[in-house]
Design a protein around this motif. Structure first.
Motif, mmCIF file in Angstrom:
data_model
loop_
_atom_site.group_PDB
_atom_site.id
_atom_site.type_symbol
_atom_site.label_atom_id
_atom_site.label_comp_id
_atom_site.label_asym_id
_atom_site.label_seq_id
_atom_site.Cartn_x
_atom_site.Cartn_y
_atom_site.Cartn_z
ATOM 1 N N GLY A 8 0.741 -1.208 0.022
ATOM 2 C CA GLY A 8 0.023 -0.072 -0.025
ATOM 3 C C GLY A 8 0.743 1.267 -0.025
ATOM 4 O O GLY A 8 0.272 2.403 -0.070
ATOM 5 N N ASP A 9 2.069 1.080 0.225
ATOM 6 C CA ASP A 9 2.887 2.206 0.133
ATOM 7 C C ASP A 9 2.938 2.977 -1.260
ATOM 8 O O ASP A 9 2.704 2.353 -2.220
ATOM 9 N N LYS A 10 2.810 4.322 -1.242
ATOM 10 C CA LYS A 10 3.016 4.851 -2.551
ATOM 11 C C LYS A 10 4.473 5.016 -3.036
ATOM 12 O O LYS A 10 5.265 4.203 -3.077
ATOM 13 N N THR A 11 4.867 6.404 -3.299
ATOM 14 C CA THR A 11 6.093 6.870 -3.489
ATOM 15 C C THR A 11 7.319 6.601 -2.637
ATOM 16 O O THR A 11 8.283 5.877 -2.763
ATOM 17 N N PHE A 12 6.748 6.835 -1.261
ATOM 18 C CA PHE A 12 7.970 6.605 -0.190
ATOM 19 C C PHE A 12 7.638 5.429 0.647
ATOM 20 O O PHE A 12 6.365 5.131 0.972
ATOM 21 N N PRO A 13 8.516 4.674 1.306
ATOM 22 C CA PRO A 13 8.464 3.617 2.058
ATOM 23 C C PRO A 13 8.052 3.843 3.338
ATOM 24 O O PRO A 13 8.374 4.970 4.173
ATOM 25 N N LYS A 14 7.219 2.996 3.985
ATOM 26 C CA LYS A 14 6.740 3.367 5.219
ATOM 27 C C LYS A 14 7.506 3.355 6.371
ATOM 28 O O LYS A 14 7.493 4.080 7.277
ATOM 29 N N ASP A 15 8.823 2.493 6.317
ATOM 30 C CA ASP A 15 9.696 2.339 7.453
ATOM 31 C C ASP A 15 10.916 2.853 7.064
ATOM 32 O O ASP A 15 11.404 1.964 5.997
ATOM 33 N N ILE A 16 11.604 3.534 7.777
ATOM 34 C CA ILE A 16 12.905 4.013 7.489
ATOM 35 C C ILE A 16 13.850 4.027 9.008
ATOM 36 O O ILE A 16 12.966 3.816 9.909
ATOM 37 N N TRP A 17 15.080 3.720 8.766
ATOM 38 C CA TRP A 17 15.808 3.747 9.990
ATOM 39 C C TRP A 17 17.161 4.514 9.867
ATOM 40 O O TRP A 17 17.493 4.506 8.681
ATOM 41 N N TYR A 18 17.850 5.104 10.915
ATOM 42 C CA TYR A 18 19.102 5.795 10.841
ATOM 43 C C TYR A 18 19.618 5.640 12.085
ATOM 44 O O TYR A 18 19.225 5.629 13.153
ATOM 45 N N ARG A 19 20.880 5.583 12.173
ATOM 46 C CA ARG A 19 21.688 5.644 13.288
ATOM 47 C C ARG A 19 22.603 6.954 13.344
ATOM 48 O O ARG A 19 23.462 7.211 12.287
ATOM 49 N N ASP A 20 22.421 7.786 14.207
ATOM 50 C CA ASP A 20 23.298 9.123 14.341
ATOM 51 C C ASP A 20 24.445 8.989 14.935
ATOM 52 O O ASP A 20 25.146 7.849 15.048
ATOM 53 N N ALA A 21 25.330 10.305 14.896
ATOM 54 C CA ALA A 21 26.588 10.275 15.249
ATOM 55 C C ALA A 21 26.702 9.874 16.557
ATOM 56 O O ALA A 21 28.092 9.182 17.000
ATOM 57 N N THR A 22 25.900 9.725 17.522
ATOM 58 C CA THR A 22 26.106 9.118 18.877
ATOM 59 C C THR A 22 25.805 7.667 18.859
ATOM 60 O O THR A 22 26.134 7.172 19.777
ATOM 61 N N GLY A 23 25.387 7.038 18.018
ATOM 62 C CA GLY A 23 25.236 5.741 17.877
ATOM 63 C C GLY A 23 23.580 5.396 18.213
ATOM 64 O O GLY A 23 23.456 4.307 18.323
ATOM 65 N N GLN A 24 23.014 6.352 18.476
ATOM 66 C CA GLN A 24 21.478 6.189 18.748
ATOM 67 C C GLN A 24 20.865 5.971 17.332
ATOM 68 O O GLN A 24 21.004 6.438 16.465
ATOM 69 N N PHE A 25 19.920 4.798 17.515
ATOM 70 C CA PHE A 25 18.988 4.432 16.453
ATOM 71 C C PHE A 25 17.710 5.256 16.559
ATOM 72 O O PHE A 25 17.200 5.094 17.561
ATOM 73 N N TRP A 26 17.326 5.490 15.418
ATOM 74 C CA TRP A 26 15.895 6.159 15.247
ATOM 75 C C TRP A 26 15.221 5.565 13.991
ATOM 76 O O TRP A 26 15.999 5.014 12.927
#
Length: 134
Positions: free
Chosen positions: A89-107
């Protein structure tokens, strides 16, 4: 003939699409005033953010305009580097993304508008990360 996968393969996002994606945030993950207005996280009697009958709400500490701009860069970086997963059901953009910032924190980011690429997000710890991606 093999069965088709659950989620169709998709064309790569264009540079223009990636550059148009943004972090807009969500009041449900805020406990302080933020660029979007007043916080909307529900606090229980002990002052802990939660949602009655649901999992505990993770609080996002990003509240300033500068932090919103930084999170928008994280969204774009995740999209550019393939740190995402499309859902049905996603259109152009994906529903789930993830990122790890410079401090090592996952988002974790969740798309709230799959046509324009608007995301909300919150920090996750290692246990939550494994639960989401394993």
């Amino acid at each position: 003939m093999p069965k088709p996968g659950q989620v169709q393969t998709r064309d790569e996002l264009t540079e223009h699409e990636i550059c148009s994606a943004s972090y807009v945030g969500s009041g449900e993950h805020k406990v302080t005033r933020w660029w979007g207005g007043l916080p909307q996280a529900w606090l229980d009697a002990g002052g802990v953010a939660s949602r009655p009958g649901r999992q505990q709400t993770t609080i996002c500490r990003l509240a300033s305009e500068a932090e919103r701009k930084q999170a928008t860069e994280w969204v774009r970086d995740a999209l550019a580097n393939g740190y995402f997963r499309y859902g049905d059901g996603d259109k152009t953009f994906p529903k789930d993304i993830w990122y790890r910032d410079a401090t090592g924190q996952f988002w974790i980011g969740r798309c709230i508008n799959s046509v324009s690429g608007e995301y909300k997000g919150w920090p996750v710890d290692e246990v939550e990360k494994r639960e989401i991606f394993d």
